[in-house]
Design a protein around this motif. Sequence first.
Motif, PDB file in Angstrom:
ATOM      1  N   TYR A   1       0.852  -1.191   0.000  1.00  0.00           N
ATOM      2  CA  TYR A   1       0.000   0.000   0.000  1.00  0.00           C
ATOM      3  C   TYR A   1       0.883   1.234   0.000  1.00  0.00           C
ATOM      4  CZ  TYR A   1      -3.452   3.455   1.415  1.00  0.00           C
ATOM      5  OH  TYR A   1      -4.261   4.562   1.483  1.00  0.00           O
ATOM      6  N   GLY A   2       0.622   2.138  -0.940  1.00  0.00           N
ATOM      7  CA  GLY A   2       1.411   3.362  -1.038  1.00  0.00           C
ATOM      8  C   GLY A   2       0.584   4.623  -1.093  1.00  0.00           C
ATOM      9  N   SER A   3      -0.706   4.538  -0.753  1.00  0.00           N
ATOM     10  CA  SER A   3      -1.616   5.670  -0.758  1.00  0.00           C
ATOM     11  C   SER A   3      -1.790   6.217  -2.181  1.00  0.00           C
ATOM     12  CB  SER A   3      -1.136   6.759   0.198  1.00  0.00           C
ATOM     13  OG  SER A   3      -2.115   7.771   0.319  1.00  0.00           O
TER      14      SER A   3
ATOM     15  N   ARG B   1       6.642   7.624   0.290  1.00  0.00           N
ATOM     16  CA  ARG B   1       5.952   8.734  -0.379  1.00  0.00           C
ATOM     17  C   ARG B   1       6.151  10.008   0.432  1.00  0.00           C
ATOM     18  NH1 ARG B   1       1.820   9.649  -3.864  1.00  0.00           N
ATOM     19  NH2 ARG B   1       1.380   7.434  -4.176  1.00  0.00           N
ATOM     20  N   ASN B   2       6.368  11.125  -0.255  1.00  0.00           N
ATOM     21  CA  ASN B   2       6.464  12.417   0.412  1.00  0.00           C
ATOM     22  C   ASN B   2       5.076  12.884   0.827  1.00  0.00           C
ATOM     23  OD1 ASN B   2       9.245  12.555  -0.035  1.00  0.00           O
ATOM     24  ND2 ASN B   2       8.989  13.531  -2.017  1.00  0.00           N
ATOM     25  N   VAL B   3       4.936  13.250   2.090  1.00  0.00           N
ATOM     26  CA  VAL B   3       3.656  13.721   2.624  1.00  0.00           C
ATOM     27  C   VAL B   3       3.867  15.092   3.266  1.00  0.00           C
ATOM     28  CG1 VAL B   3       2.774  11.401   3.010  1.00  0.00           C
ATOM     29  CG2 VAL B   3       4.035  12.538   4.833  1.00  0.00           C
TER      30      VAL B   3
ATOM     31  N   THR C   1       6.757  14.860 -13.332  1.00  0.00           N
ATOM     32  CA  THR C   1       6.821  13.445 -12.994  1.00  0.00           C
ATOM     33  C   THR C   1       5.527  13.025 -12.308  1.00  0.00           C
ATOM     34  OG1 THR C   1       7.876  13.922 -10.865  1.00  0.00           O
ATOM     35  CG2 THR C   1       9.318  13.520 -12.744  1.00  0.00           C
ATOM     36  N   ARG C   2       5.253  11.726 -12.388  1.00  0.00           N
ATOM     37  CA  ARG C   2       4.087  11.193 -11.700  1.00  0.00           C
ATOM     38  C   ARG C   2       4.322  11.169 -10.198  1.00  0.00           C
ATOM     39  NH1 ARG C   2       3.092   5.480 -14.165  1.00  0.00           N
ATOM     40  NH2 ARG C   2       5.310   5.377 -13.653  1.00  0.00           N
ATOM     41  N   ASN C   3       3.261  11.378  -9.483  1.00  0.00           N
ATOM     42  CA  ASN C   3       3.359  11.347  -8.022  1.00  0.00           C
ATOM     43  C   ASN C   3       3.263   9.893  -7.548  1.00  0.00           C
ATOM     44  OD1 ASN C   3       3.551  12.229  -5.404  1.00  0.00           O
ATOM     45  ND2 ASN C   3       1.383  12.691  -5.216  1.00  0.00           N
ATOM     46  N   MET C   4       4.279   9.121  -7.902  1.00  0.00           N
ATOM     47  CA  MET C   4       4.323   7.712  -7.527  1.00  0.00           C
ATOM     48  C   MET C   4       5.188   7.539  -6.287  1.00  0.00           C
ATOM     49  SD  MET C   4       2.731   5.684  -9.833  1.00  0.00           S
ATOM     50  CE  MET C   4       3.657   4.150  -9.932  1.00  0.00           C
ATOM     51  N   PRO C   5       4.874   6.567  -5.455  1.00  0.00           N
ATOM     52  CA  PRO C   5       5.769   6.283  -4.327  1.00  0.00           C
ATOM     53  C   PRO C   5       7.076   5.675  -4.809  1.00  0.00           C
ATOM     54  CG  PRO C   5       4.040   4.638  -4.450  1.00  0.00           C
ATOM     55  CD  PRO C   5       3.698   5.678  -5.476  1.00  0.00           C
ATOM     56  N   HIS C   6       8.107   5.843  -4.021  1.00  0.00           N
ATOM     57  CA  HIS C   6       9.413   5.297  -4.339  1.00  0.00           C
ATOM     58  C   HIS C   6       9.596   3.972  -3.606  1.00  0.00           C
ATOM     59  CE1 HIS C   6      10.639   9.094  -6.225  1.00  0.00           C
ATOM     60  NE2 HIS C   6      10.055   9.684  -5.202  1.00  0.00           N
TER      61      HIS C   6
END
Length: 244
Positions: free
Chosen positions: A81-83, A178-180, A106-111
């Motif tokens: 799960y990466g939101s 993910r950056n929050v 860039t896409r806001n994808m989790p790393h």
Amino acid sequence: MRLFFTERDQMIVDHANGIRTRKAEVITTYIDVEALPFNRGYYSCDLTFYFNVEVEVYSGHGVPCTTVQGVGVFRKKVILYGSEGHVRVFHSEYRPDECDRQEMPTRNMPHCCVQVAEPVVLDARLVDCCDRCHYDCGDCGCIPAKLCNRYGGNFVDSADCRIVVVTLGIFTIVQLIRNVQMLMPVYDYCMPNKECTPTSENPCDLFHKMSFPVNEFFPPATEGDGGGGCGCSAPANSNPHRGC
């Protein structure tokens, strides 16, 4: 997992009477992250591990062994799960003579971050040509050209060559990062208003006030020891000593 060798090392393996694996290490890991279409917020992490395995090859009685290096490929898929994130990300980083990142959305994808411990060699086998059908031999075409250059040539995959199959155990930790946005309290500078003065000019006086570090010399206590042999104090036949 099958090991792939260059043409020179494959000729040595074809004439081998026995093998023994010395060690294995992870060369690199390729990571691909894709969003799952039917589970919002979940992502599929496709991991491809590339291993370098050193193998000792024995050609006959009285002949010294030869060490060769082979490459093994292992794939693993993890769903985490990466939101969700529906924004486009821009960066204001300037790089001369290159395409600026601020012009590249860039896409806001989790790393995905993968931590891998040193592999544990569990088994190694030398398989003849007629027994290859019992194993998943794979394809050497999945090895990137950059790794081929590291070994000085392309890997061979002939139908009449013998293969080396190894079993490795690996421990991994896979994370989605993910950056929050977080709200943190901010305070003004706090200037010290009290001067720290030493109590004594003799450093040995301060040293003699320190407790003897018993746990540095003896194993720490474990839970459920009941006080017997817990290591919380020095044994009766020991003489803790300090010197200044």
